[in-house]
Design a protein around this motif. Structure first.
Motif, short mmCIF file in Angstrom:
data_model
loop_
_atom_site.label_atom_id
_atom_site.label_comp_id
_atom_site.label_asym_id
_atom_site.label_seq_id
_atom_site.Cartn_x
_atom_site.Cartn_y
_atom_site.Cartn_z
N LEU A 276 0.85 -1.19 0.00
CA LEU A 276 0.00 0.00 0.00
C LEU A 276 0.88 1.23 0.00
CD1 LEU A 276 -2.84 1.29 0.25
CD2 LEU A 276 -2.52 1.22 2.74
N HIS A 277 0.69 2.10 -0.98
CA HIS A 277 1.47 3.34 -1.10
C HIS A 277 0.47 4.49 -1.13
CE1 HIS A 277 5.21 5.29 -3.17
NE2 HIS A 277 4.77 6.01 -2.14
N THR A 278 0.38 5.25 -0.04
CA THR A 278 -0.69 6.23 0.07
C THR A 278 -0.24 7.40 0.94
OG1 THR A 278 -3.03 6.48 0.65
CG2 THR A 278 -1.72 5.04 2.07
N GLU A 279 -1.19 8.20 1.36
CA GLU A 279 -0.93 9.33 2.26
C GLU A 279 -1.84 9.23 3.47
OE1 GLU A 279 -1.15 13.21 0.57
OE2 GLU A 279 -0.27 12.59 -1.33
N ARG A 280 -1.27 9.56 4.61
CA ARG A 280 -2.06 9.65 5.84
C ARG A 280 -1.62 10.88 6.60
NH1 ARG A 280 -0.79 3.93 6.99
NH2 ARG A 280 -2.36 2.63 5.97
N ALA A 281 -2.60 11.73 6.91
CA ALA A 281 -2.32 12.96 7.67
C ALA A 281 -1.20 13.77 7.02
CB ALA A 281 -1.95 12.62 9.11
N GLY A 282 -1.21 13.83 5.68
CA GLY A 282 -0.24 14.63 4.97
C GLY A 282 1.12 13.98 4.76
N ALA A 283 1.31 12.78 5.27
CA ALA A 283 2.59 12.09 5.13
C ALA A 283 2.45 10.92 4.17
CB ALA A 283 3.09 11.59 6.48
N VAL A 284 3.44 10.73 3.30
CA VAL A 284 3.44 9.61 2.37
C VAL A 284 3.81 8.33 3.12
CG1 VAL A 284 4.49 8.62 0.31
CG2 VAL A 284 3.99 11.07 0.40
N VAL A 285 3.02 7.30 2.93
CA VAL A 285 3.24 6.02 3.60
C VAL A 285 3.36 4.92 2.55
CG1 VAL A 285 2.26 4.31 5.18
CG2 VAL A 285 1.92 6.75 5.62
N ARG A 286 4.43 4.17 2.62
CA ARG A 286 4.61 3.01 1.74
C ARG A 286 4.89 1.81 2.63
NH1 ARG A 286 8.48 0.12 -1.31
NH2 ARG A 286 7.80 -0.33 -3.46
N GLU A 287 3.91 0.89 2.70
CA GLU A 287 4.03 -0.18 3.69
C GLU A 287 3.45 -1.49 3.18
OE1 GLU A 287 1.78 1.09 7.06
OE2 GLU A 287 -0.13 1.09 5.99
N GLU A 288 3.94 -2.58 3.73
CA GLU A 288 3.35 -3.88 3.47
C GLU A 288 2.13 -4.07 4.37
OE1 GLU A 288 6.42 -6.73 4.11
OE2 GLU A 288 7.25 -6.50 2.09
N VAL A 289 1.08 -4.64 3.80
CA VAL A 289 -0.14 -4.88 4.57
C VAL A 289 -0.56 -6.33 4.36
CG1 VAL A 289 -0.95 -2.49 4.53
CG2 VAL A 289 -1.60 -4.04 2.67
N ALA A 290 -1.05 -6.94 5.41
CA ALA A 290 -1.51 -8.33 5.32
C ALA A 290 -2.81 -8.40 4.54
CB ALA A 290 -1.69 -8.90 6.72
N LEU A 291 -2.97 -9.46 3.77
CA LEU A 291 -4.23 -9.67 3.07
C LEU A 291 -5.27 -10.21 4.04
CD1 LEU A 291 -2.23 -9.56 0.60
CD2 LEU A 291 -3.81 -11.13 -0.54
N GLU A 292 -6.51 -9.86 3.77
CA GLU A 292 -7.62 -10.46 4.51
C GLU A 292 -7.63 -11.96 4.27
OE1 GLU A 292 -10.28 -8.91 6.39
OE2 GLU A 292 -8.83 -7.26 6.40
N ALA A 293 -7.97 -12.72 5.26
CA ALA A 293 -8.11 -14.16 5.09
C ALA A 293 -9.40 -14.46 4.34
CB ALA A 293 -8.11 -14.87 6.44
#
Length: 346
Positions: A276-293
């Motif tokens: 997931l590569h997005t923005e939160r509260a004005g900050a760019v966030v690039r992170e791995e996220v677990a898939l839903e089961a």
């Protein structure tokens, strides 16, 4: 318990339906139709019959699962409804739209449940995409590309999947899953453009498709090929705020083929994370996220609850019919080529 019968014991019966019926406490697997007779691989307690009429005549069978080749969906579901049975249909619900209309009308008139096994709504990638759309992680959606790729260089003996005939090919077999998922996530599109081919032999059924649905503000691209030995991401979604990349999809089918069932350790857990590569509260966030089961077991739980009056049917024929209608519309679009490139360049 609700007495249930399977109309076939091939891949869908062995890997999908039988294991899911057996883990649902409200259902019992009473009978399995095998025209060639039992071979000892059937679940204990389920009697094997060689004639469909034996299922229709059995008062202990209340629910009939029509998981046969596509051309048999309509006549077998018709007969089961006429015999007073509730019906689960494999996808696609029927080959033609008129057949679908007739089945829906018959089920309604008989007061019988008619469900369609659109289990891909319970896949990890579908559920994960929904989670991030609900969280507005992507912002205004621009494009979604959804793949159902495989490597199948050989042509199987299954004429109803491989030969050029109504209801055959990967667009009917796999594409209907993607179309159904698209409809559930985004609603009805405005238009469609499509390319469909047979890569492995000129006279074969579709084994490659690239179908593009246009919405008011975004497009959805559905793709599948039988010549993908090194697959890319199964799903990529882009918006004006962020992107979601899912490199590996659901594992439930592979697990059930290996004998793992819902409730076992590690059930439905995809170990490869999404990006997931997005923005939160004005900050760019690039992170791995677990898939839903994934939750394939929810299908028969919902069918049982609907039959008991505890919940509305979530897998009814109406949405499945919408998906079938778009499958046919895309086939029409594939038969209408685009503008010719035979133009003067000077």
């Amino acid at each position: 318990m609700i007495g249930t019968a399977l109309c076939a014991y091939g891949l869908s019966g062995r890997v999908f339906h039988a294991p899911l019926i057996l883990v649902e406490p409200a259902l019992s697997l009473n009978a399995i139709l095998r025209r060639s007779g039992a071979d000892g691989t059937e679940p204990a307690g389920a009697r094997v019959v060689t004639d469909f009429q034996a299922i229709l005549d059995d008062p202990a069978v209340e629910l009939v699962v029509v998981n046969t080749p596509n051309a048999l969906h309509f006549p077998m579901a018709q007969a089961a409804l006429a015999a007073g049975k509730h019906v689960v249909l494999e996808k696609p619900m029927t080959i033609t739209l008129e057949e679908g209309r007739q089945l829906m009308a018959q089920a309604q008139a008989a007061g019988r449940l008619l469900a369609v096994f659109h289990n891909k709504r319970l896949d990890a990638e579908y559920l994960t995409l929904g989670r991030h759309l609900a969280a507005s992680d992507l912002g205004r959606l621009v494009e979604v590309e959804w793949h159902y790729d495989r490597y199948r260089a050989h042509v199987t003996h299954k004429a109803w999947k491989e030969d050029e005939q109504p209801g055959a090919g990967t667009w009917f077999d796999l594409g209907v899953h993607l179309v159904d998922g698209m409809l559930r996530q985004f609603g009805r599109p405005l238009s469609v453009a499509a390319e469909m081919r047979s890569l492995r032999r000129a006279e074969g059924a579709t084994d490659y498709f690239d179908v593009r649905f246009r919405y008011a503000d975004h497009r959805v691209i559905l793709r599948s090929s039988t010549y993908v030995r090194e697959p890319g991401p199964v799903l990529v979604a882009h918006g004006d705020k962020g992107s979601l990349v899912i490199p590996k999809g659901d594992v439930q089918e592979a697990q059930m083929a290996a004998g793992v069932k819902p409730g076992d350790a590690g059930w439905a857990v995809v170990t490869t994370p999404a990006l997931l590569h997005t923005e939160r509260a004005g900050a760019v966030v690039r992170e791995e996220v677990a898939l839903e089961a994934g939750r394939y077991q929810d299908f028969y739980r919902n069918v049982a609850d609907a039959l008991a009056g505890r919940a509305p049917l979530a897998f009814g024929p109406g949405p499945a019919f919408e998906a079938l209608a778009l499958v046919h519309r895309a086939i029409e679009a594939a038969r209408q080529p685009g503008l010719s490139c035979d133009i003067a360049y000077e």
